[in-house]
Design a protein around this motif. Structure first.
Motif, short mmCIF file in Angstrom:
data_model
loop_
_atom_site.label_atom_id
_atom_site.label_comp_id
_atom_site.label_asym_id
_atom_site.label_seq_id
_atom_site.Cartn_x
_atom_site.Cartn_y
_atom_site.Cartn_z
N PRO A 174 0.80 -1.24 0.00
CA PRO A 174 0.00 0.00 0.00
C PRO A 174 0.82 1.28 0.00
O PRO A 174 0.45 2.25 -0.64
CB PRO A 174 -0.85 -0.12 1.28
CG PRO A 174 -0.10 -1.09 2.15
CD PRO A 174 0.57 -2.04 1.21
N PHE A 175 1.95 1.29 0.74
CA PHE A 175 2.75 2.53 0.78
C PHE A 175 3.41 2.80 -0.57
O PHE A 175 3.52 3.96 -1.00
CB PHE A 175 3.82 2.43 1.88
CG PHE A 175 3.26 2.50 3.27
CD1 PHE A 175 2.73 3.68 3.77
CD2 PHE A 175 3.25 1.38 4.07
CE1 PHE A 175 2.20 3.75 5.05
CE2 PHE A 175 2.72 1.44 5.36
CZ PHE A 175 2.19 2.62 5.85
N THR A 176 3.84 1.75 -1.24
CA THR A 176 4.43 1.92 -2.56
C THR A 176 3.39 2.43 -3.55
O THR A 176 3.66 3.35 -4.35
CB THR A 176 5.01 0.59 -3.06
OG1 THR A 176 5.95 0.10 -2.10
CG2 THR A 176 5.69 0.76 -4.41
N LEU A 177 2.19 1.87 -3.48
CA LEU A 177 1.11 2.30 -4.36
C LEU A 177 0.71 3.74 -4.07
O LEU A 177 0.48 4.55 -4.98
CB LEU A 177 -0.09 1.37 -4.20
CG LEU A 177 -1.30 1.62 -5.11
CD1 LEU A 177 -0.89 1.54 -6.58
CD2 LEU A 177 -2.41 0.62 -4.82
N MET A 178 0.65 4.08 -2.79
CA MET A 178 0.29 5.45 -2.41
C MET A 178 1.36 6.44 -2.85
O MET A 178 1.04 7.55 -3.30
CB MET A 178 0.08 5.53 -0.90
CG MET A 178 -0.40 6.89 -0.44
SD MET A 178 -0.65 6.96 1.34
CE MET A 178 -1.16 8.66 1.53
N ALA A 179 2.63 6.07 -2.73
CA ALA A 179 3.71 6.95 -3.18
C ALA A 179 3.58 7.23 -4.68
O ALA A 179 3.83 8.35 -5.14
CB ALA A 179 5.07 6.32 -2.86
N ALA A 180 3.21 6.20 -5.46
CA ALA A 180 3.01 6.39 -6.89
C ALA A 180 1.85 7.34 -7.15
O ALA A 180 1.93 8.23 -8.02
CB ALA A 180 2.76 5.04 -7.57
N GLN A 181 0.74 7.20 -6.40
CA GLN A 181 -0.41 8.08 -6.57
C GLN A 181 -0.06 9.53 -6.24
O GLN A 181 -0.43 10.46 -6.97
CB GLN A 181 -1.57 7.59 -5.69
CG GLN A 181 -2.15 6.27 -6.12
CD GLN A 181 -3.28 5.81 -5.20
OE1 GLN A 181 -3.39 6.25 -4.06
NE2 GLN A 181 -4.11 4.92 -5.70
N LEU A 182 0.65 9.73 -5.14
CA LEU A 182 1.01 11.08 -4.73
C LEU A 182 1.97 11.72 -5.73
O LEU A 182 1.85 12.90 -6.05
CB LEU A 182 1.65 11.05 -3.34
CG LEU A 182 0.72 10.68 -2.18
CD1 LEU A 182 1.52 10.52 -0.89
CD2 LEU A 182 -0.36 11.74 -1.99
N SER A 183 2.92 10.94 -6.24
CA SER A 183 3.89 11.47 -7.19
C SER A 183 3.20 11.94 -8.47
O SER A 183 3.48 13.04 -8.97
CB SER A 183 4.95 10.41 -7.53
OG SER A 183 5.65 10.01 -6.38
N VAL A 184 2.29 11.12 -8.99
CA VAL A 184 1.56 11.50 -10.20
C VAL A 184 0.72 12.74 -9.95
O VAL A 184 0.66 13.65 -10.80
CB VAL A 184 0.68 10.33 -10.68
CG1 VAL A 184 -0.24 10.78 -11.82
CG2 VAL A 184 1.55 9.17 -11.15
N SER A 185 0.07 12.82 -8.79
CA SER A 185 -0.78 13.98 -8.47
C SER A 185 0.04 15.26 -8.41
O SER A 185 -0.36 16.29 -8.96
CB SER A 185 -1.49 13.75 -7.14
OG SER A 185 -2.34 12.63 -7.20
N ILE A 186 1.20 15.22 -7.74
CA ILE A 186 2.03 16.42 -7.61
C ILE A 186 2.55 16.87 -8.97
O ILE A 186 2.53 18.06 -9.29
CB ILE A 186 3.19 16.14 -6.63
CG1 ILE A 186 2.64 15.94 -5.22
CG2 ILE A 186 4.19 17.29 -6.64
CD1 ILE A 186 3.68 15.45 -4.22
N VAL A 187 3.01 15.92 -9.78
CA VAL A 187 3.51 16.27 -11.12
C VAL A 187 2.40 16.86 -11.97
O VAL A 187 2.58 17.88 -12.66
CB VAL A 187 4.13 15.03 -11.80
CG1 VAL A 187 4.45 15.32 -13.27
CG2 VAL A 187 5.39 14.60 -11.07
N ALA A 188 1.21 16.24 -11.95
CA ALA A 188 0.10 16.73 -12.76
C ALA A 188 -0.34 18.13 -12.34
O ALA A 188 -0.61 18.99 -13.20
CB ALA A 188 -1.07 15.75 -12.66
N LEU A 189 -0.43 18.38 -11.04
CA LEU A 189 -0.83 19.71 -10.57
C LEU A 189 0.22 20.76 -10.91
O LEU A 189 -0.11 21.90 -11.25
CB LEU A 189 -1.07 19.67 -9.06
CG LEU A 189 -2.32 18.89 -8.61
CD1 LEU A 189 -2.33 18.70 -7.11
CD2 LEU A 189 -3.59 19.61 -9.06
N ASN A 190 1.50 20.39 -10.87
CA ASN A 190 2.54 21.33 -11.27
C ASN A 190 2.48 21.62 -12.77
O ASN A 190 2.76 22.75 -13.20
CB ASN A 190 3.92 20.76 -10.91
CG ASN A 190 4.33 21.12 -9.49
OD1 ASN A 190 4.34 22.29 -9.11
ND2 ASN A 190 4.65 20.12 -8.69
#
Length: 356
Positions: free
Chosen positions: A19-35
């Protein structure tokens, strides 16, 4: 709708229990997309001081716990029951709002929640794939979701951010914490080893499921916020309830579900209760706010006096940070968003400036 299914596919069909690995992937994509949205001028990310951002530490901790526990619960519980129990997050939100924010829900809201809870209880008695650990995790997830939403409401007037910038800052605070936990717990090494040794994790199907899961957090938050902005809270609520029906029906044919009459009856009752809840919240959001009665004045004279001028509070669809997108059932976000649209406060600068 799609977010729950791609997460379920990643966790159950491919048995990717990290779950932590999957969540890290979700957060990374979200931050990049918002930037990227900020870079091309589609989104403004207001700057905030470190003191203001420090208020987001508690919501960020709830955010991480909410997503992690939600992913673990989704792995063990079938989609229809997961959705039915996740809708009961409103119970925890209602209780926490009373003790933390001093806000009491109306009798109609309480009755619809009781009806929804009754349907979920009937469905649980008929669940042929009952998993006690999964049920405990779902209800723990509900409690954490309540803390997450109430903590966001508590700090919303301090940070004064709309939904997507708020989601950006919470994600930015959460990502290093999640990455550290994944690394220090050994989960990241285990996930890397699984990619190397398990052939099913090197297929196009898993690559697609993992990519969609990673993108789900950003997509759900973005389009929920966009739907509310360009249409209305009512349109978002109707969309959310339509999603609930489709999610339950499609979930019946998904992984790990075994049908029984009692379970189907309970799921139907829970869906009816969910629709009634959204309808009641919408009607309450349209009602004019009650004005306080001055000391010594009668209710009749207070009603006859002109309403004081009010401005909307910092309305934040709390579901925008309720969990990394797909894990947090969106009907909870819809109901809380409607609740936020109802609340109003006097628009004095002192209430919005934490330094005063």
């Amino acid at each position: 709708l799609g977010g729950v299914f791609v997460n379920k596919a990643t966790l159950s069909a491919y048995d990717f229990g990290y779950p932590f690995t999957l969540m890290a992937a979700q957060l990374s994509v979200s931050i990049v997309a918002l930037n990227m949205l900020r870079l091309f001028g589609f989104l403004e990310l207001p700057k905030r001081t470190w003191r203001e951002l420090s208020y987001l530490c508690v919501p960020s901790v709830f955010f991480i716990l909410n997503v992690t526990v939600g992913l673990l619960a989704l792995k063990l519980v079938n989609i229809p029951m997961f959705s039915a129990f996740r809708r009961l997050s409103v119970v925890n939100v209602m209780i926490l709002e009373y003790f933390v924010l001093g806000k009491l829900a109306s009798s109609k809201v309480i009755y619809t929640i009781m009806f929804m809870s009754f349907g979920s209880l009937i469905a649980a008695f008929g669940d042929l794939t009952f998993d006690p650990i999964g049920y405990i995790l779902v209800f723990l997830n509900n409690f954490i979701t309540g803390g997450n939403l109430v903590s966001i409401k508590k700090v919303s007037n301090v940070v004064n951010l709309s939904a997507l910038p708020l989601f950006y800052y919470v994600s930015s605070i959460s990502l290093p914490i999640v990455a550290l936990v994944a690394y220090s717990s050994g989960e990241l090494a285990q996930a890397t080893e699984a990619f190397r040794t398990r052939p099913e994790l090197n297929t196009y199907g898993f690559a697609l499921a993992l990519s969609l899961s990673a993108a789900s957090a950003f997509m759900i938050n973005f389009f929920t916020n966009l739907c509310t902005q360009v249409t209305s809270a009512l349109a978002t609520a109707i969309t959310g309830q339509t999603k609930n029906i489709l999610q339950t029906i499609l979930g019946i044919f998904a992984w790990g579900y075994k049908a029984s009459f009692l379970n189907l009856l309970g799921l139907a009752l829970a869906l009816v209760g969910s629709c009634l809840f959204a309808w009641v919240k919408w009607n309450e959001s349209r009602a004019p706010p009650q004005q306080p009665i001055p000391p010594g004045a009668s209710p009749a004279s207070a009603a006859a006096s002109p309403a004081s001028t009010t401005v909307p509070a910092n309305n934040i669809p709390a579901g925008a940070v309720a969990g990394a997108g797909a894990v947090s059932d969106r009907d909870i976000a819809i109901s809380v968003a409607l609740d936020e649209y109802k609340e109003k406060t006097v628009g004095s600068p002192e209430k919005r400036d934490p330094k005063r």
